[in-house]
Enzyme design. Structure first.
Site, PDB file in Angstrom:
ATOM      1  N   ASP A 104       0.819  -1.215   0.000  1.00 41.80           N
ATOM      2  CA  ASP A 104       0.000   0.000   0.000  1.00 41.80           C
ATOM      3  C   ASP A 104       0.851   1.263   0.000  1.00 41.80           C
ATOM      4  OD1 ASP A 104       0.779  -0.499   2.660  1.00 41.80           O
ATOM      5  OD2 ASP A 104      -1.120   0.176   3.508  1.00 41.80           O
ATOM      6  N   ASP A 123      -5.970  -0.125   5.440  1.00 43.78           N
ATOM      7  CA  ASP A 123      -6.835  -0.552   6.534  1.00 43.78           C
ATOM      8  C   ASP A 123      -8.093   0.292   6.633  1.00 43.78           C
ATOM      9  OD1 ASP A 123      -4.884  -2.392   7.024  1.00 43.78           O
ATOM     10  OD2 ASP A 123      -4.032  -1.356   8.750  1.00 43.78           O
TER      11      ASP A 123
END
Length: 386
Positions: free
Chosen positions: A40, A176
């Site tokens: 990410d 997340d």
């Protein structure tokens, strides 16, 4: 609408603690990352899904700048802070997360506001299931509504990332909170971390006769620790030496040349990210064409890469993965930032009991703390409950 179980009790505890009813109750889920680890922050691809374990917050906006925080777990007790003088250095325990969200909103121009917050959560802490982001996403969903901030979902993603990075001190990406805020029941969230676009990908494990088991090793981890930051630094070094904006710009065909330019450790870090991006894309394609029963080998390869190239696994995670595979799981991998936490095992329903027993037996024989093993399902994202 009838409140979900436990909401009335949470509201009653709020009233008895703070002397008034909450303005509402909100929840946000934890997440399991199906595949795509440490990609990410390299502007790559990830495939998490929100899970049916959540953080719930009862919240009331105050007319002054006082912030009062209490949770139903732990022994931290009531914490009080001044919304006009939020201080990262003095924030403790779970309160860093709601205080960080409030601070991040203030940085975006939200007027200073006090609040009372009561937290209840069944997302295991330190298990790699993003319990901290669940708290942050529940709080920002509440504050966005109660203050009329008018933030879109992506604004909330970026605000909670700023809270993590600049207040909590954890150099995390956007995976997340994207899963927690944008998840949908029965789907994984295919996220392009470069342009922040998402596509919901059906993940019908139950329809395919499968369960996703989470094996919480009880080895606690923290993204604010040095191991996570060191891996991020290695990726930044790799990008610099290779002359690219991020490792997203390095393809499988570039790895041979990269091996001659990078030291061995940095090369292995880069190789993990590049191959993991490819595994995410393969997983998305297979879920659309062949279904979840076809992705086990990619989960296995992801774990091997995290163990050997990125070196973020640990003995307990490796044992959990090996025992689950040997007992019939189609594929298994550690999930989350690493250095502890949980493994996931995609398991045929008929093999679930055997996998549980094999993992528990292996941990007992190794002298490890007994793991917590449970099933999760892809669930909806953050919402108001009452």
């Amino acid at each position: 609408m009838t409140p979900p179980p436990g909401i009335d009790e949470l509201a009653a505890t709020f009233r008895s603690t703070f002397g008034a009813a909450p303005d509402g109750v909100w929840q946000a889920p934890g997440r399991v990352n199906l595949i795509g680890e440490h990609t990410d922050y390299n502007e790559g691809f990830v495939l998490p899904f929100a899970i049916d374990r959540t953080a719930r917050v009862a919240v009331r906006i105050r007319p002054d700048s006082t912030v009062r925080l209490l949770s139903t777990f732990g022994n931290q007790g009531l914490t009080t802070a001044d919304a006009g003088a939020l201080n990262r250095a003095t924030a403790r325990g779970w309160t860093k997360y709601p205080l960080g969200v409030l601070w991040a909103l203030q940085q975006r121009g939200l007027p200073v506001t006090g609040m009372d917050v009561l937290l209840d959560s069944d997302v295991p802490r330190g298990a790699g299931l993003s319990s901290s982001h669940a708290i942050e996403c529940a709080v920002i969903t509440a504050l966005n509504e109660l203050t009329g901030a008018g933030l879109g979902v992506q604004d909330m993603v970026l605000a909670t990332q700023r809270a993590e990075n600049d207040f909590v001190g954890a150099p995390t990406g956007i995976m997340d909170q994207s899963a927690s805020l944008r998840g949908a029941a029965g789907h994984a969230v295919f996220l392009d971390c470069r342009d922040q676009s998402i596509r919901l990908v059906p993940f019908g494990a139950a329809r395919a006769g499968l369960e996703m088991l989470v094996i919480d090793t009880k080895v606690s981890h923290s993204h604010a620790g040095g191991g996570y930051a060191a891996r991020r630094s290695s990726c930044e070094l790799g990008s610099e030496v290779l002359g690219v904006k991020s490792l997203r710009d390095v393809g499988l065909d570039d790895l041979a040349e990269a091996g001659g330019l990078l030291d061995d450790e940095t090369f292995r870090r880069v190789r993990h990210v590049v191959t993991e991006n490819d595994r995410v894309l393969q997983t998305v394609e297979l879920l659309g064409s062949a279904g979840p029963q076809a992705i086990g080998h990619l989960l296995d390869a992801s774990h091997a890469s995290m163990r050997d190239d990125f070196e973020i696994s640990c003995a307990e995670l490796d044992l959990a993965v090996d025992a689950a595979r040997s007992a019939g799981a189609l594929g298994a991998r550690m999930t989350g930032g690493g250095f502890g936490g949980s493994a996931i095992a995609l398991t045929p329903v008929g093999a679930v009991r055997g996998v549980r027993a094999a993992v528990e037996r292996s941990f007992a024989q190794a002298g490890y703390t007994a793991p917590d093993i449970f099933s999760v399902r892809p669930a909806a994202g953050a919402m108001r409950l009452a």
